[in-house]
Design a protein around this motif. Structure first.
Motif, PDB file in Angstrom:
ATOM      1  N   VAL A 142     103.547   9.054  45.847  1.00 35.26           N
ATOM      2  CA  VAL A 142     103.789   9.994  44.966  1.00 35.26           C
ATOM      3  C   VAL A 142     103.248  11.372  45.084  1.00 35.26           C
ATOM      4  O   VAL A 142     102.670  11.630  46.405  1.00 35.26           O
ATOM      5  CB  VAL A 142     102.719   9.424  43.663  1.00 35.26           C
ATOM      6  N   PHE A 143     103.555  12.237  44.369  1.00 37.77           N
ATOM      7  CA  PHE A 143     103.328  13.751  44.845  1.00 37.77           C
ATOM      8  C   PHE A 143     102.876  14.298  43.509  1.00 37.77           C
ATOM      9  O   PHE A 143     103.671  14.430  42.259  1.00 37.77           O
ATOM     10  CB  PHE A 143     104.880  14.321  45.278  1.00 37.77           C
ATOM     11  N   THR A 144     101.943  14.831  43.414  1.00 36.77           N
ATOM     12  CA  THR A 144     101.178  15.484  42.091  1.00 36.77           C
ATOM     13  C   THR A 144     101.067  17.062  42.249  1.00 36.77           C
ATOM     14  O   THR A 144     101.316  17.601  43.352  1.00 36.77           O
ATOM     15  CB  THR A 144      99.594  15.058  42.111  1.00 36.77           C
ATOM     16  N   PRO A 145     101.065  17.573  41.191  1.00 37.12           N
ATOM     17  CA  PRO A 145     101.131  19.100  40.892  1.00 37.12           C
ATOM     18  C   PRO A 145      99.791  19.906  41.922  1.00 37.12           C
ATOM     19  O   PRO A 145      98.887  19.369  41.984  1.00 37.12           O
ATOM     20  CB  PRO A 145     100.744  19.332  39.435  1.00 37.12           C
ATOM     21  N   LYS A 146     100.251  20.763  42.461  1.00 40.30           N
ATOM     22  CA  LYS A 146      99.520  21.842  43.386  1.00 40.30           C
ATOM     23  C   LYS A 146      99.081  22.997  42.436  1.00 40.30           C
ATOM     24  O   LYS A 146      98.173  23.765  42.917  1.00 40.30           O
ATOM     25  CB  LYS A 146      99.864  21.952  44.803  1.00 40.30           C
ATOM     26  N   LEU A 147      99.789  23.313  41.307  1.00 42.41           N
ATOM     27  CA  LEU A 147      99.261  24.268  40.472  1.00 42.41           C
ATOM     28  C   LEU A 147      98.969  23.823  39.247  1.00 42.41           C
ATOM     29  O   LEU A 147      99.534  23.022  38.834  1.00 42.41           O
ATOM     30  CB  LEU A 147     100.555  25.379  40.054  1.00 42.41           C
ATOM     31  N   ILE A 148      97.468  24.144  38.888  1.00 35.82           N
ATOM     32  CA  ILE A 148      96.929  23.637  37.918  1.00 35.82           C
ATOM     33  C   ILE A 148      96.189  24.331  36.890  1.00 35.82           C
ATOM     34  O   ILE A 148      95.810  25.349  37.352  1.00 35.82           O
ATOM     35  CB  ILE A 148      95.637  22.352  38.479  1.00 35.82           C
ATOM     36  N   ALA A 149      95.733  23.813  35.928  1.00 40.50           N
ATOM     37  CA  ALA A 149      95.183  24.590  34.760  1.00 40.50           C
ATOM     38  C   ALA A 149      93.766  24.515  34.785  1.00 40.50           C
ATOM     39  O   ALA A 149      93.210  25.794  34.326  1.00 40.50           O
ATOM     40  CB  ALA A 149      95.783  24.121  33.585  1.00 40.50           C
ATOM     41  N   THR A 150      93.175  23.530  35.305  1.00 36.23           N
ATOM     42  CA  THR A 150      91.868  23.534  35.566  1.00 36.23           C
ATOM     43  C   THR A 150      91.119  22.777  36.641  1.00 36.23           C
ATOM     44  O   THR A 150      91.808  22.084  37.290  1.00 36.23           O
ATOM     45  CB  THR A 150      90.987  22.863  34.330  1.00 36.23           C
ATOM     46  N   GLY A 151      89.841  23.072  37.152  1.00 35.39           N
ATOM     47  CA  GLY A 151      89.516  22.537  38.257  1.00 35.39           C
ATOM     48  C   GLY A 151      89.252  21.075  38.322  1.00 35.39           C
ATOM     49  O   GLY A 151      89.153  20.551  37.106  1.00 35.39           O
ATOM     50  N   THR A 152      89.429  20.201  39.199  1.00 36.39           N
ATOM     51  CA  THR A 152      89.240  18.969  39.250  1.00 36.39           C
ATOM     52  C   THR A 152      87.896  18.307  38.988  1.00 36.39           C
ATOM     53  O   THR A 152      87.809  17.420  38.191  1.00 36.39           O
ATOM     54  CB  THR A 152      89.871  18.259  40.726  1.00 36.39           C
ATOM     55  N   GLU A 153      87.010  18.991  39.371  1.00 32.72           N
ATOM     56  CA  GLU A 153      85.661  18.745  39.315  1.00 32.72           C
ATOM     57  C   GLU A 153      84.835  19.974  38.371  1.00 32.72           C
ATOM     58  O   GLU A 153      83.545  19.784  38.525  1.00 32.72           O
ATOM     59  CB  GLU A 153      84.972  18.454  40.680  1.00 32.72           C
ATOM     60  N   GLY A 154      85.436  20.897  38.041  1.00 32.84           N
ATOM     61  CA  GLY A 154      84.916  21.789  37.062  1.00 32.84           C
ATOM     62  C   GLY A 154      84.132  22.744  37.869  1.00 32.84           C
ATOM     63  O   GLY A 154      83.230  23.437  37.126  1.00 32.84           O
ATOM     64  N   GLY A 155      84.135  22.777  39.252  1.00 38.10           N
ATOM     65  CA  GLY A 155      83.370  23.554  39.971  1.00 38.10           C
ATOM     66  C   GLY A 155      83.990  25.069  40.169  1.00 38.10           C
ATOM     67  O   GLY A 155      85.118  25.026  39.357  1.00 38.10           O
ATOM     68  N   ALA A 156      83.346  25.857  40.768  1.00 42.15           N
ATOM     69  CA  ALA A 156      83.937  27.325  41.025  1.00 42.15           C
ATOM     70  C   ALA A 156      84.589  27.337  42.345  1.00 42.15           C
ATOM     71  O   ALA A 156      84.926  28.733  42.865  1.00 42.15           O
ATOM     72  CB  ALA A 156      82.732  28.238  40.981  1.00 42.15           C
ATOM     73  N   GLN A 157      84.703  26.381  43.114  1.00 43.88           N
ATOM     74  CA  GLN A 157      85.605  26.572  44.197  1.00 43.88           C
ATOM     75  C   GLN A 157      87.001  26.381  44.354  1.00 43.88           C
ATOM     76  O   GLN A 157      87.582  25.473  44.807  1.00 43.88           O
ATOM     77  CB  GLN A 157      84.908  25.392  45.335  1.00 43.88           C
ATOM     78  N   LEU A 158      87.441  27.449  43.567  1.00 46.17           N
ATOM     79  CA  LEU A 158      88.917  27.362  43.211  1.00 46.17           C
ATOM     80  C   LEU A 158      89.522  28.796  43.502  1.00 46.17           C
ATOM     81  O   LEU A 158      88.766  29.918  43.529  1.00 46.17           O
ATOM     82  CB  LEU A 158      89.298  27.364  41.880  1.00 46.17           C
TER      83      LEU A 158
END
Length: 429
Positions: free
Chosen positions: A156-172
């Motif tokens: 599968v192929f998932t989005p690479k532009l996202i609205a929020t962090g996967t883990e809620g961290g600041a490493q974005l």
């Protein structure tokens, strides 16, 4: 016609046949009445002979290292030649002349530091060691895919532009998306979980980004993540699947990349299933017995893993059952001890190469886990809302391709593995 054969296809069995080759000039030797051109293509290096009576004999004086040429000629079996065969050229065409001197020695005789190699990367990628790495990686990725296809997984192929962090961290990494703030995906984690809630078994091989300040041989800002998610499974099921995948990757590289491994002067680790499993608590005991004061909840980093590796003497092993609060919110706590989670890291000697877990699949549990980590559940509503509509138990893992490649090549720095690495210092080439 540029070519009819690759260098590796030219064997003594083709004696006296006319062939066409194309590639890069590695070297030209002038022996007076004859000129010998070492020609490199993607398959290897072959020898081309130009006799004095050839119309292209004079052209050889114009050939510089890394110039691109095509060659037409006849195959001649000769035990004195490299691999027992050479091409006696009737015509050589200069396609693209390379400037001289080169900013990096492609033969590798003159060593260059990592910064020079990355600055002159295209030339560095033409070195036979880097060609070997690229071929090994291609084989390993194919073996990863094949192992999962055989088990009924869908790619599968998932989005690479996202609205929020996967883990809620600041490493974005922040990007502007039609006037709004968006982020580059740290991981496909949340989307692959949702996909497992639709078609049960999925995997993805794709880039991910983390704005980490780490500047070590094992960190990149952009990397390729190899992710797997399985419905109706636990972390124990995932570990068994992962073992088989890793074994298949090592086996295929050993079978198909013998020449490349010789170029790198590297022997692959032996793998015997099942891999050893030690718990986080057991790892702490090993470290404590070695005089290290690591408390419950502390991370076990590379220095500590070196100590564990020296003690257990395993090339590949799992560290399981990590503290719950040290893991992301989607990681399931153990039923018998909520302080520990159903999670694992796969370690190659002293380097984490895979991380995985059983996932939380009930909305109220996910919301509680988010709050326990100081995160706002409303920020994850795009993800949580689907758990109102029948989400199965599931588990999965994420594997860093470049780190796995250290295991498969013997190299020591992930920046060597990636053709054009991105880190704190590099945005070009």
């Amino acid at each position: 016609m540029y070519r009819t054969h690759f260098v590796k296809d030219i064997t003594p069995d083709l004696d006296n046949q006319e062939v066409g080759l194309a590639g890069w000039v590695l070297n030209v030797r002038d022996l007076g009445g004859k000129k010998f051109i070492l020609l490199r293509d993607k398959s290897g290096i072959g020898q081309v002979v130009l006799s004095k009576d050839s119309p292209s004999f004079g052209l050889a004086n114009e050939l510089t290292q890394e110039s691109v040429i095509s060659v037409k000629g006849r195959v001649k079996a000769d035990k004195r030649a490299p691999k027992g065969v050479e091409i006696h050229a009737s015509e050589v065409i200069l396609i693209s002349k390379a400037k001289t001197p080169l900013p990096l020695d492609v033969t590798g005789k003159v060593k260059a530091d990592i910064d020079t190699r990355l600055r002159e990367r295209l030339l560095d990628l033409r070195r036979e060691e880097m060609q070997a790495v690229i071929k090994i990686q291609s084989t390993a990725v194919r073996a990863f895919r094949e192992a999962l296809y055989k088990k009924g997984f869908y790619e599968v192929f998932t989005p690479k532009l996202i609205a929020t962090g996967t883990e809620g961290g600041a490493q974005l990494f922040t990007v502007i998306y039609f006037g709004k703030e968006a982020f580059l995906a740290q991981s496909p984690q949340l989307y692959k979980e949702l996909m497992a809630g639709a078609v049960e078994r999925v995997f993805e091989i794709a880039p991910a980004w983390r704005a980490e300040e780490s500047d070590t041989p094992y960190h990149l800002s952009e990397f390729v993540s190899m992710d797997v998610e399985m419905a109706f499974s636990s972390y124990k099921d995932v570990m068994e699947t992962l073992e088989e995948i890793i074994k298949n990757m090592i086996t295929k590289v050993r079978e198909e990349c013998g020449d490349e491994l010789k170029i790198l002067n590297y022997e692959l680790p032996e793998i015997k299933l099942p891999l050893r499993r030690i718990t986080y608590i057991e790892a702490l005991e090993i470290l404590k017995n070695k005089g290290l004061n690591i408390k419950f909840g502390d991370d076990i980093g590379t220095p500590e893993l070196r100590v564990i590796n020296e003690e257990i003497k395993e090339d590949l092993y799992f560290v399981t059952d990590w503290p719950t609060l040290s893991r992301p919110f989607y990681t399931k706590a153990r039923d018998d001890n909520k302080d520990l989670s159903e999670s694992f890291d796969l370690i190659f000697r002293f380097l984490e190469i895979v991380s995985g877990s059983t996932r939380n699949y009930r909305r109220e549990v996910l919301e509680g886990a988010l709050k326990a980590r100081g995160l706002n559940p409303s920020s994850f509503e795009f993800f949580l809302r689907w758990f109102d509509y029948g989400m199965p138990p599931h588990a999965g893992f994420g594997m860093g391709l470049s780190r796995v490649m250290l295991m498969l090549t013997g190299l020591q720095n992930v920046k060597e593995i990636v053709p054009f690495p991105r880190d704190k210092k590099r945005l070009v080439p």
